[in-house]
Design an enzyme around this catalytic site. Structure first.
Site, PDB file in Angstrom:
ATOM      1  N   SER A 142       0.824  -1.111   0.023  1.00  0.00           N
ATOM      2  CA  SER A 142      -0.238   0.002  -0.143  1.00  0.00           C
ATOM      3  C   SER A 142       0.999   1.423   0.137  1.00  0.00           C
ATOM      4  O   SER A 142       2.035   1.420  -0.785  1.00  0.00           O
ATOM      5  CB  SER A 142      -0.926  -0.141   1.282  1.00  0.00           C
ATOM      6  N   ASP A 169       0.422  -4.178  -3.875  1.00  0.00           N
ATOM      7  CA  ASP A 169      -0.642  -3.277  -4.332  1.00  0.00           C
ATOM      8  C   ASP A 169      -0.358  -1.778  -3.907  1.00  0.00           C
ATOM      9  O   ASP A 169      -0.866  -1.189  -2.834  1.00  0.00           O
ATOM     10  CB  ASP A 169      -1.775  -4.011  -3.193  1.00  0.00           C
ATOM     11  N   HIS A 245      -7.246  -5.225  -1.120  1.00  0.00           N
ATOM     12  CA  HIS A 245      -6.060  -4.676  -0.664  1.00  0.00           C
ATOM     13  C   HIS A 245      -5.573  -5.030   0.554  1.00  0.00           C
ATOM     14  O   HIS A 245      -4.403  -5.088   0.504  1.00  0.00           O
ATOM     15  CB  HIS A 245      -6.597  -2.889  -0.681  1.00  0.00           C
TER      16      HIS A 245
END
Length: 332
Positions: A142, A169, A245
């Site tokens: 992230s 991600d 996610h």
């Protein structure tokens, strides 16, 4: 002796990278202390750490792992232990507990942690376990993925050289044109000037909203697709179709933040398959570029049905990816 530890057993018979490896692992917390006179360590780290390491004697490559936005490094315990069980030392700093949109501090803290590895890591490892500082990878999830790319693109100086970069991600803001500072994406294809191999792992559900009132956790325009579009060879790209996610986190993430991880993002049916997939891919990629063993990564590429998740995309850059993999090696 390490400040605290939690020993986990690993199967001695597993050979598949998507399963636990042959090494017994230790997961330990290492507290930072700005006052070295009071610290239990000769050289305390600049940030609190979670360190996953094999228990058996040996010299092992390193992976610096960066957590996602407003998450705790402890939420990745199962992922870190899986990677460590295949013969890697994983160092996961807690970059902050509360933070604004600007990631400059994250980048500087990661650079400082990287410098500390050569000064203080040996003091927190089990007896006869040695880090190989010449074989070093960098991964982030992230916002941590953005931070990893930023550091690799030399937005801060590091004292050690990375040989492999992994974005899990990765997210560079709220939307295209709404990147957080410092922006990483340039929207110029193949513009990243990196002297290392790169792997980007994306999620099919990350760009979807949990409900109309919440933003997507990995919005189109600033997510994994955009990061890979700017990578140069050698690079590979995997997208898990039906996972979200935060599906790489531990099954049990306690506290208010931990409970929120099940509410904020669109998720798959279970975290375990995606977590095993990411851990296995990280292991295979690190083995290929730090240990010159391409077999597991090529098996994933050639036989995608062996992965614990259904893959929406597999792409790679390089006129002959196998030859690219053979030519890019960890520093020796």
């Amino acid at each position: 002796m390490p400040p605290s530890s939690d020993v986990a057993s690993a199967s001695a018979t597993a050979t598949n990278v998507f399963e636990i490896g042959k090494y017994r692992t230790m997961l330990q917390t290492v507290e930072a202390d700005i006052c070295t006179a009071k610290s239990k360590l000769p050289i305390p780290p600049p940030k609190p750490l979670l360190v996953g390491t094999p228990c058996e004697a040996g010299e092992f490559p390193l992976l610096v792992f960066l957590h996602g936005y407003l998450l705790y490094n402890s939420f990745y315990s199962q992922l870190l232990q899986h990677i460590a069980s295949h013969g890697f030392i994983v160092v996961a700093p807690q970059l902050y507990t509360v933070a604004g949109a600007d990631a400059t501090g994250d980048i500087k803290s990661t650079a400082a942690t990287t410098k500390w590895l050569s000064e203080g890591l040996q003091n927190v490892l089990p007896p006869n376990v040695r880090p190989n500082l010449r074989k070093l990878g960098l991964a982030g999830h992230s916002r941590g993925g953005k931070t990893a790319f930023a550091l690799a693109l030399e937005k801060a100086e590091t004292s050690l050289n990375f040989s492999a970069l992994i974005g899990i991600d990765p997210v560079d803001g709220k939307d295209k044109g709404k990147q957080t500072h410092p922006p990483v994406l340039t929207y110029v294809p193949r513009s990243f000037e990196l002297d290392m191999a790169v792997m980007v792992i994306g999620t099919g559900l990350g760009e979807m909203k949990k409900n109309p009132l919440l933003p997507a956790c990995a919005p189109k325009g600033v997510n994994h697709e955009d990061f890979f579009n700017e990578c140069r060879a050698p690079a590979c790209y995997f997208v898990a179709k039906d996972y979200g996610h935060l599906d790489i986190l531990d099954d049990d993430t306690p506290g208010i933040r931990g409970k929120a991880t099940y509410c904020l993002c669109k998720n798959g049916e279970s975290r375990e398959p995606m977590r095993r997939f990411v851990a296995g891919n990280v292991v295979a990629f690190m083995k290929a570029y730090l240990l010159d063993d391409n077999s597991d990564l090529m098996a994933i590429i050639d036989r995608r049905e062996t992965a614990p998740v259904e893959l929406r995309n597999i792409e790679f850059l390089g006129s002959n990816f196998k030859e690219e993999m053979r030519s890019v090696r960890g520093h020796s």
